[in-house]
Motif scaffolding. Structure first.
Motif, PDB file in Angstrom:
ATOM      1  N   LYS A   1      39.922  41.211 108.386  1.00 48.86           N
ATOM      2  CA  LYS A   1      40.182  42.569 108.880  1.00 48.86           C
ATOM      3  C   LYS A   1      40.938  43.410 107.852  1.00 48.86           C
ATOM      4  O   LYS A   1      40.758  44.636 107.781  1.00 48.86           O
ATOM      5  CB  LYS A   1      40.952  42.504 110.204  1.00 48.86           C
ATOM      6  CG  LYS A   1      40.112  42.016 111.378  1.00 48.86           C
ATOM      7  CD  LYS A   1      38.969  42.972 111.685  1.00 48.86           C
ATOM      8  CE  LYS A   1      38.213  42.571 112.939  1.00 48.86           C
ATOM      9  NZ  LYS A   1      37.134  43.518 113.298  1.00 48.86           N
ATOM     10  N   SER A   2      41.778  42.759 107.032  1.00 52.21           N
ATOM     11  CA  SER A   2      42.430  43.497 105.941  1.00 52.21           C
ATOM     12  C   SER A   2      41.386  44.004 104.955  1.00 52.21           C
ATOM     13  O   SER A   2      41.452  45.146 104.476  1.00 52.21           O
ATOM     14  CB  SER A   2      43.429  42.584 105.214  1.00 52.21           C
ATOM     15  OG  SER A   2      44.492  42.217 106.054  1.00 52.21           O
TER      16      SER A   2
ATOM     17  N   ASP B   1      42.160  45.903 113.364  1.00 53.55           N
ATOM     18  CA  ASP B   1      43.216  45.309 114.184  1.00 53.55           C
ATOM     19  C   ASP B   1      44.551  45.874 113.724  1.00 53.55           C
ATOM     20  O   ASP B   1      44.893  45.790 112.538  1.00 53.55           O
ATOM     21  CB  ASP B   1      43.176  43.790 114.025  1.00 53.55           C
ATOM     22  CG  ASP B   1      44.000  43.072 115.073  1.00 53.55           C
ATOM     23  OD1 ASP B   1      45.152  43.487 115.311  1.00 53.55           O
ATOM     24  OD2 ASP B   1      43.497  42.086 115.657  1.00 53.55           O
TER      25      ASP B   1
ATOM     26  N   ARG C   1      47.495  44.834 114.045  1.00 55.74           N
ATOM     27  CA  ARG C   1      48.504  43.879 113.585  1.00 55.74           C
ATOM     28  C   ARG C   1      48.413  43.594 112.089  1.00 55.74           C
ATOM     29  O   ARG C   1      49.310  42.957 111.518  1.00 55.74           O
ATOM     30  CB  ARG C   1      48.358  42.569 114.359  1.00 55.74           C
ATOM     31  CG  ARG C   1      47.259  41.658 113.866  1.00 55.74           C
ATOM     32  CD  ARG C   1      47.063  40.457 114.753  1.00 55.74           C
ATOM     33  NE  ARG C   1      46.288  40.819 115.929  1.00 55.74           N
ATOM     34  CZ  ARG C   1      46.077  39.980 116.948  1.00 55.74           C
ATOM     35  NH1 ARG C   1      46.595  38.785 116.937  1.00 55.74           N
ATOM     36  NH2 ARG C   1      45.340  40.371 117.976  1.00 55.74           N
ATOM     37  N   ILE C   2      47.355  44.045 111.424  1.00 54.64           N
ATOM     38  CA  ILE C   2      47.117  43.669 110.035  1.00 54.64           C
ATOM     39  C   ILE C   2      48.249  44.120 109.118  1.00 54.64           C
ATOM     40  O   ILE C   2      48.575  43.451 108.134  1.00 54.64           O
ATOM     41  CB  ILE C   2      45.766  44.245 109.554  1.00 54.64           C
ATOM     42  CG1 ILE C   2      44.618  43.636 110.358  1.00 54.64           C
ATOM     43  CG2 ILE C   2      45.561  43.996 108.071  1.00 54.64           C
ATOM     44  CD1 ILE C   2      44.608  42.131 110.389  1.00 54.64           C
TER      45      ILE C   2
ATOM     46  N   ARG D   1      42.825  37.584 109.831  1.00 50.57           N
ATOM     47  CA  ARG D   1      43.629  38.663 109.258  1.00 50.57           C
ATOM     48  C   ARG D   1      43.093  39.084 107.889  1.00 50.57           C
ATOM     49  O   ARG D   1      43.034  40.275 107.563  1.00 50.57           O
ATOM     50  CB  ARG D   1      45.093  38.225 109.131  1.00 50.57           C
ATOM     51  CG  ARG D   1      45.866  38.191 110.442  1.00 50.57           C
ATOM     52  CD  ARG D   1      47.260  37.620 110.230  1.00 50.57           C
ATOM     53  NE  ARG D   1      48.077  37.703 111.429  1.00 50.57           N
ATOM     54  CZ  ARG D   1      48.826  38.740 111.781  1.00 50.57           C
ATOM     55  NH1 ARG D   1      48.839  39.811 110.988  1.00 50.57           N
ATOM     56  NH2 ARG D   1      49.538  38.745 112.886  1.00 50.57           N
TER      57      ARG D   1
END
Length: 237
Positions: A154-155, A137, A139-140, A151
């Motif tokens: 996904k990080s 993603d 936006r991370i 978040r």
């Protein structure tokens, strides 16, 4: 000639479906994973067969660690698997620092642990010159208070993508796609999606084709690994 196969997790709908179509267009047979989306999986499989490829359906609950290893073993037993796309993910609405974190296990299990376990099982059987692509993603890299556990998962997957690229070289290339506004969020209207363009430097939202083109590029390369390619129109620069 040995037919090449790609496994796409969460391949029945949305991003996974777009990736499956891109790989089918390139001549890959598709191992299409789903969990609850059985009807959508059957429909997607029928659409994919129009490209003249074989499509096999595989149901598995990837939150269960045993199902991850079983899925890879089943796919390798039926196919010459050379591409793994970790696309299946959870994106719950109720996910903030103020919530009870009751979805922690399921989010981390599917979004982070499953790609690791699938990758571990994949490399035990993978041929020389194989690919793993993780869906991330964009936006991370811009921290915010929304979707806290998502978040974090996904990080972790972003870091894992880079770590596995070093660990699994030279036989397996590991890359990622960091997605921005590619399609409307679940439950959002098309109008809401189009208004998102106001915050994107390219002044437009993306499309499933952008994902497909990126996947096509990555599986066609023999000198790229550990790269996370942003597909976000510059929104998160």
């Amino acid at each position: 000639m040995t037919r090449k196969t790609a496994l796409v997790t969460g391949g029945a709908i949305r991003v996974g479906k777009a990736i499956a179509f891109s790989l089918a267009e390139q001549g890959y047979d598709i191992a299409l994973h789903y969990n609850h989306s059985s009807q959508a999986a059957v429909q997607t499989a029928e659409e994919l067969k129009k490209y003249g490829v074989e499509v096999k359906l595989y149901q598995a609950n990837l939150i269960d660690p045993e199902h991850c290893h079983e899925l890879i073993n089943r796919v390798f037993a039926d196919n010459h698997l050379s591409v793994l796309v970790n696309s299946a993910a959870i994106f719950p609405e109720a996910d903030s620092i103020m919530e009870s974190l009751g979805d922690w296990d399921s989010i981390m299990g599917l979004n982070l642990r499953a790609p690791l376990l699938l990758s571990q099982a994949f490399v035990e059987h993978a041929p020389v010159s194989a690919h793993i692509i993780n869906i991330l993603d964009a936006r991370i890299n811009h921290p915010a208070g929304d979707h806290m556990v998502y978040r974090l998962s996904k990080s972790g997957l972003w870091h894992m993508t880079e770590s596995l690229a070093r660990e699994l070289a030279p036989n397996v290339q590991v890359n990622g796609l960091a997605l921005g506004a590619i399609m409307p969020p679940p439950g959002a209207s098309q109008d809401h999606f189009e208004r998102m363009a106001e915050h994107i430097p390219l002044a437009r939202t993306g499309s499933p084709k952008a994902i497909g083109d990126a996947v096509k590029f990555l599986v066609g390369q023999d000198f790229i690994t550990g790269t996370v390619l942003p597909i976000d129109g510059g929104e998160f620069l």
